[in-house]
Design an enzyme around this catalytic site. Structure first.
Site: not given
Ligand SMILES: NC(=O)C1=CN([C@@H]2O[C@H](COP(=O)(O)OP(=O)(O)OC[C@H]3O[C@@H](n4cnc5c(N)ncnc54)[C@H](OP(=O)(O)O)[C@@H]3O)[C@@H](O)[C@H]2O)C=CC1
Ligand SMILES: O=C(O)C1=N[C@H](C(=O)O)C[C@H](O)C1
Length: 255
Positions: A142, A146
């Site tokens: 990711h 995040k």
């Protein structure tokens, strides 16, 4: 402004977005505004009051794991349906939501770890493959902003795989190491190793790697742009009013 612009087309769904200024929230606002059968009636961010959203029929939550439960409790108490993409839903949290819904059986809540249709299929394929392979590991990747790791998608996938292995009578994944640097083998989620990669340039990606004697199977999904989540979000907004109680994942909406 005409009356139709003010209230939306007749029969249109009045939608509010919680976390409207965030990466996902802003994309959802654009998608709702572009949908002919929806009307964006409220946008709520950290410093706004939830009461700004009382005119909504459906609230979409893309906030943070530490505030989402409070938001959801408020929606249920107000009788507003909720579509939730925010991560951090453990079984204990889901149980809490089910408890609140018993007092409001008219309210629908859809909580989906991933609204990407390809990601939903990736999880289904992984659950289907799980019984045939003794080894399995998950690698999720990711963007570096995040907040949580592992991702909600990876946690959900691990639980699906663990359930499929248990149902098939497979024992524990046999690939333990004797000597390892701390963290080298990832997190143990229900007996499945999950590795979380964070890097600039990534959006949301996941590989499920299965192994058996002489072969591996890799199931991979990539979201390169947050628009990939929008068809799933709109699908859930359209469906949630007809689905009282808790719906977990998009699977039931795609059948
Ligand atoms: N299910 C799915 O398909 C997907 C899920 N996600 C999940 O969605 C969540 C949001 O992701 P992302 O958009 O990238 O994160 P962002 O940090 O970009 O957005 C979160 C937003 O929520 C706001 N916020 C914080 N507290 C509140 C509050 N009490 N009320 C209303 N708004 C609040 C933040 O405001 P501020 O910045 O001022 O703090 C911010 O604008 C994460 O949990 C992520 O994992 C993400 C992508 C897809
Ligand atoms: O934070 C994100 O970006 C994402 N969060 C969700 C998760 O935690 O699984 C869904 C997707 O992976 C993007």
């Amino acid at each position: 402004m005409t009356e139709e612009q003010e209230t939306g087309a007749p029969g249109s769904i009045k939608v509010g977005v919680l976390g409207a200024g965030g990466r996902m929230g802003a994309e959802v606002c654009r998608a709702v505004e572009a949908a002919a059968d929806m009307k964006l009636v409220a946008t709520v961010d950290q410093d706004d009051s939830l009461s700004d959203a009382t005119g909504a029929e459906v609230l979409v939550d893309f906030t943070t794991p530490d505030v989402v439960l409070e938001n959801l409790r408020w929606c249920i108490d107000q009788g507003i349906h909720a579509v939730v993409g925010t991560s951090g839903f453990t079984e204990q949290r889901l149980e809490q939501v089910r408890g609140w819904l018993t007092d409001r059986p008219d309210v629908g809540v859809v909580i989906a770890p991933n609204f990407g249709l390809g990601a939903v299929l990736m999880m289904q394929f992984a659950a289907r493959a799980a019984r045939y392979f003794e080894s399995v590991e998950i690698i999720e990747q990711h963007h570096p902003r995040k907040l949580d790791a592992p991702s909600g998608t990876a946690m959900h996938t691990a639980r699906l795989i663990a359930a499929a292995r248990a149902e098939a009578g497979l024992g524990p994944v046999p690939d333990a190491t004797k000597d390892e640097f701390a963290g080298a083998r990832g997190a143990d989620v229900d007996g499945v190793r999950v590795h979380a990669v964070r890097a600039t340039g990534l959006v949301a990606h996941q590989e499920v790697l299965f192994g058996a004697t002489g072969e591996t199977l890799t199931i991979r999904h990539d979201s390169y742009d947050r628009v990939s989540f929008m068809p799933g979000v709109l699908l859930a907004v359209r469906a949630v009013g007809d689905r009282p109680g808790l719906t977990l994942g998009l699977d039931a909406l795609l059948d």
